[in-house]
Design a protein around this motif. Structure first.
Motif: not given
Length: 340
Positions: A310-314, A45-59, A163-169
């Motif tokens: 990664s797009t932070l789409s609602l 689960l932590r691996a998936f969460a990390l992938a979500m974070g990396v995908a979000l930050l990179g995108s 977009g970068w601010l919520p993504a960073l947080i």
């Protein structure tokens, strides 16, 4: 080499990396939920969460640089199909539990010799195209007619922030939570998988949005997803002389090939089949529900869980929550039918 050929080769490479990494690490949302609920092991689960974070930050970094406009993706639409989207997510999550894995996981398992996954993939692909353009398309369109216009398409737009601010947080919090686990930090196979698979999402945006850009024949902006592409791959196998190979099909082929190569390298290729007719029926129903639900929710556990997120789409946030709820009902709820 034309821009379309470049996109195909890049897609194949991305698929190879995904397939090999997922085969080696067992990266899978359903597996992570199983391990967390039944044994308290949160590494997957932590691996998936990390992938979500990396995908979000990179995108979001790609979007902030101006190289890719994430607003052009299918996820960032101001209209919310408030009935079809969550219903599709529930169906996909529950089907994922029945089939013991999502479409991406089924591809990886097939590459490891699991013949059960072949049945899942065929049912998923057929059901997806039945909903996209077949006999169930009118029902889908009717469900999508129940929609409302959102004040904003993405979370940053809703909050009035870049977009970068919520993504960073959010991305930083996901990565921090992932690495807060001692067992996860001591498991490089898991955290490397999270980093690599997460990075493949912005790599896919870059492939289709930058390498695939052309004034006269642009490639549609897309990232990793495995519902419609599996159906498209089945169609390509049957009608290849009348169609053009694209990014989605090349990724699917790459995932399967990457899993085969890694399984052979690890000597982990073993032919496996169903234990009983009931087991086969579960896989067929699970694959069908994933195909139907994945189209209605505009993506799967990877398509919405990583790419859409990664797009932070609602709409993607709602879809991800629905997929998680559907999976929980299948694993550990009043409608539980899945074995850990």
């Amino acid at each position: 080499m034309s821009h379309t050929e470049l996109v195909v080769w890049a897609g194949l490479t991305i698929g190879l990396v995904f397939g090999a990494t997922a085969q080696l690490s067992g990266f899978c949302l359903l597996r992570s939920l199983h391990h967390t609920q039944h044994s308290g092991d949160t590494r997957k689960l932590r691996a998936f969460a990390l992938a979500m974070g990396v995908a979000l930050l990179g995108s979001q970094a790609l979007g902030a640089s101006g190289m890719v406009s994430l607003e052009a993706s299918i996820y960032t639409v101001p209209s919310l199909a408030w009935l079809a989207l969550p219903l599709g997510g529930l169906l996909f999550g529950y089907g994922m539990a029945l089939a013991n894995g999502c479409g991406a996981r089924a591809l990886v398992l097939l590459g490891s010799g699991n013949l059960r996954s072949f049945v899942v993939l065929v049912c998923l692909g057929l059901a997806a195209y039945m909903v996209l353009s077949g006999v169930l398309a009118p029902l889908r369109l009717w469900l999508e007619s129940f929609s409302l216009t959102l004040p904003a398409a993405t979370l940053p737009q809703l909050l009035g922030l870049p977009g970068w601010l919520p993504a960073l947080i959010i991305g930083g919090c996901l990565a921090a939570w992932a690495f807060s686990g001692r067992e996860f930090r001591a498991s490089p196979r898991d955290w490397i998988a999270g980093l690599v698979i997460g990075a493949l999402v912005p790599a896919s945006w870059y492939t289709t949005g930058v390498l695939g850009f052309d004034d006269f024949e642009p490639v549609r902006l897309a990232s990793l997803t495995f519902v419609a592409p599996i159906g498209e791959s089945l169609q390509y196998l049957m009608l290849s002389t009348g169609t053009r190979l694209g990014f989605a099909v090349s990724v699917v082929g790459g995932v399967l090939l990457g899993a085969v190569l890694m399984a052979l390298l690890r000597r982990d290729f073993n032919l496996r089949s169903f234990d009983s007719p009931t087991h086969m029926l579960r896989s067929m129903v699970g694959g069908t529900l994933m195909g139907i639900g994945g189209v209605m929710s505009l993506g799967c556990s990877i398509g919405q869980g990583l790419s859409g997120f990664s797009t932070l789409s609602l709409a993607s946030l709602i879809a991800v929550a629905s997929i998680m709820l559907g999976a929980r009902l299948g694993i550990h709820g009043p409608l539980a039918l899945s074995k850990p």
